[in-house]
Structure formats: structure tokens, C-alpha cells
Design an enzyme around this catalytic site. Structure first.
Site, PDB file in Angstrom:
ATOM      1  N   GLY A 243       0.815  -1.212   0.000  1.00 26.57           N
ATOM      2  CA  GLY A 243       0.000   0.000   0.000  1.00 26.57           C
ATOM      3  C   GLY A 243       0.848   1.262   0.000  1.00 26.57           C
ATOM      4  O   GLY A 243       0.535   2.236  -0.685  1.00 26.57           O
TER       5      GLY A 243
ATOM      6  N   ALA B 247       2.283   1.658  -3.498  1.00 21.68           N
ATOM      7  CA  ALA B 247       1.220   2.095  -4.411  1.00 21.68           C
ATOM      8  C   ALA B 247       0.869   3.563  -4.195  1.00 21.68           C
ATOM      9  O   ALA B 247       0.765   4.337  -5.153  1.00 21.68           O
ATOM     10  CB  ALA B 247      -0.017   1.220  -4.226  1.00 21.68           C
ATOM     11  N   GLU B 248       0.708   3.970  -2.937  1.00 18.13           N
ATOM     12  CA  GLU B 248       0.330   5.358  -2.677  1.00 18.13           C
ATOM     13  C   GLU B 248       1.460   6.312  -3.042  1.00 18.13           C
ATOM     14  O   GLU B 248       1.214   7.409  -3.550  1.00 18.13           O
ATOM     15  CB  GLU B 248      -0.095   5.568  -1.226  1.00 18.13           C
ATOM     16  CG  GLU B 248      -0.595   6.976  -0.997  1.00 18.13           C
ATOM     17  CD  GLU B 248      -1.586   7.117   0.133  1.00 18.13           C
ATOM     18  OE1 GLU B 248      -1.928   8.268   0.435  1.00 18.13           O
ATOM     19  OE2 GLU B 248      -2.029   6.102   0.699  1.00 18.13           O
ATOM     20  N   THR B 249       2.693   5.907  -2.834  1.00 20.77           N
ATOM     21  CA  THR B 249       3.826   6.752  -3.219  1.00 20.77           C
ATOM     22  C   THR B 249       3.831   6.999  -4.723  1.00 20.77           C
ATOM     23  O   THR B 249       3.926   8.145  -5.178  1.00 20.77           O
ATOM     24  CB  THR B 249       5.154   6.103  -2.779  1.00 20.77           C
ATOM     25  OG1 THR B 249       5.156   5.978  -1.355  1.00 20.77           O
ATOM     26  CG2 THR B 249       6.341   6.930  -3.234  1.00 20.77           C
TER      27      THR B 249
ATOM     28  N   SER C 289       0.764   9.030  -5.823  1.00 22.87           N
ATOM     29  CA  SER C 289       0.848  10.422  -5.377  1.00 22.87           C
ATOM     30  C   SER C 289       1.831  11.228  -6.225  1.00 22.87           C
ATOM     31  O   SER C 289       1.586  12.398  -6.514  1.00 22.87           O
ATOM     32  CB  SER C 289       1.271  10.472  -3.903  1.00 22.87           C
ATOM     33  OG  SER C 289       0.251   9.951  -3.084  1.00 22.87           O
TER      34      SER C 289
END
Length: 141
Positions: free
Chosen positions: A58, A61-63, A66
Site C-alpha cells: 500500500g 502504491a500510494e507513493t 501520489s
């Protein structure tokens, strides 16, 4: 070869080093408006049973999502994560997990990105979807 944050197009050079992405060993490999690629080592990011921690997937993925949102919104607007959904398909136990983030929707106030993570054998380990809110101002902190 990894790139550093100062090499990302249209992003400010003040992406803070020493934060979560550095602690987890995340490397941004390439960044364009069409996709952001990065990777993270499995070692050091495992859960107690020796498998890559789902939360680590997660974070990767968020890095990546973003960074992609920032490429589309900065400097006029500032992206913040609104929702992250991850489906874990298979475990990774060694090597690297590589992620590719691609835009599904890019608007003025929101963007949604799909991030696909694969192991060293090219097998999909996780599919994530990140939605970001594009704020008029940078949050305090």
C-alpha cells in the site's frame, strides 16, 4: 537506475528525504505524465511470516500514485490522498516489487490512478487504486 526527487519534472525540490519512502527503500525509476515507475525491496518490508507486508504494498502504491498526481496538479494545486484500495493477488518473499502507476482520471479537483505491483518474475502481486484530492493550498505540516 533510480532517479532522485529533484529530477522529477514539475515537482518542487523540497520532497523531504528521510520519510517513509526512504525508510522502506522505495526508488522512483521513471516519471512522466503517462506513468510513474518505482520499486521497493521485499527484505525489510515483510510481515512476521516472511511475506511482503500488505501495508508495504500500500505504501509503494500510494507513493507512486501520489507522485503521478503531483505531476498532473502541481504547482497550481496540491494533491493529497483521499482513498486507497489494494487487492493482494500473491505473496512476494524476496527480491523487489516493482510498481507502475497510470492515470485513470485526471480532473481539476481529483485524480484516480491504477497502480500494478509485480514481483521479479513479472507476476502481479497487487492491484491498487488511489484517488487524490487536488487542494488549492498545501496542507500545514
Amino acid at each position: 537506475m533510480p532517479i532522485d526527487a529533484s529530477q522529477l519534472p514539475s515537482l518542487p525540490g523540497d520532497i523531504a528525504p528521510g520519510q517513509l519512502n526512504d525508510r522502506m527503500g522505495i526508488e522512483i525509476l521513471s516519471a512522466t505524465l503517462e506513468e510513474v515507475r518505482g520499486r521497493m525491496p521485499v527484505e525489510g518490508n515483510r510481515q512476521p511470516y516472511g511475506l511482503l507486508h500488505g501495508g508495504a504494498s500500500g505504501v509503494l502504491a500510494e507513493t507512486l500514485g501520489s507522485v503521478l498526481a503531483a505531476l498532473h496538479s502541481l504547482p497550481e494545486r496540491f494533491p493529497v490522498g483521499l482513498e486507497l484500495a489494494c487487492t493482494h493477488h500473491r505473496a512476494a518473499t524476496e527480491g523487489w516489487v516493482t510498481g507502475v502507476a497510470r492515470p485513470l482520471h485526471v480532473g481539476r479537483s481529483t485524480s484516480t490512478h491504477e497502480i500494478v505491483l509485480t514481483d521479479d518474475q513479472g507476476r502481479r502481486t497487487c492491484t491498487a487504486k488511489l484517488t487524490c484530492l487536488h487542494r488549492d493550498t498545501r496542507p500545514a505540516g
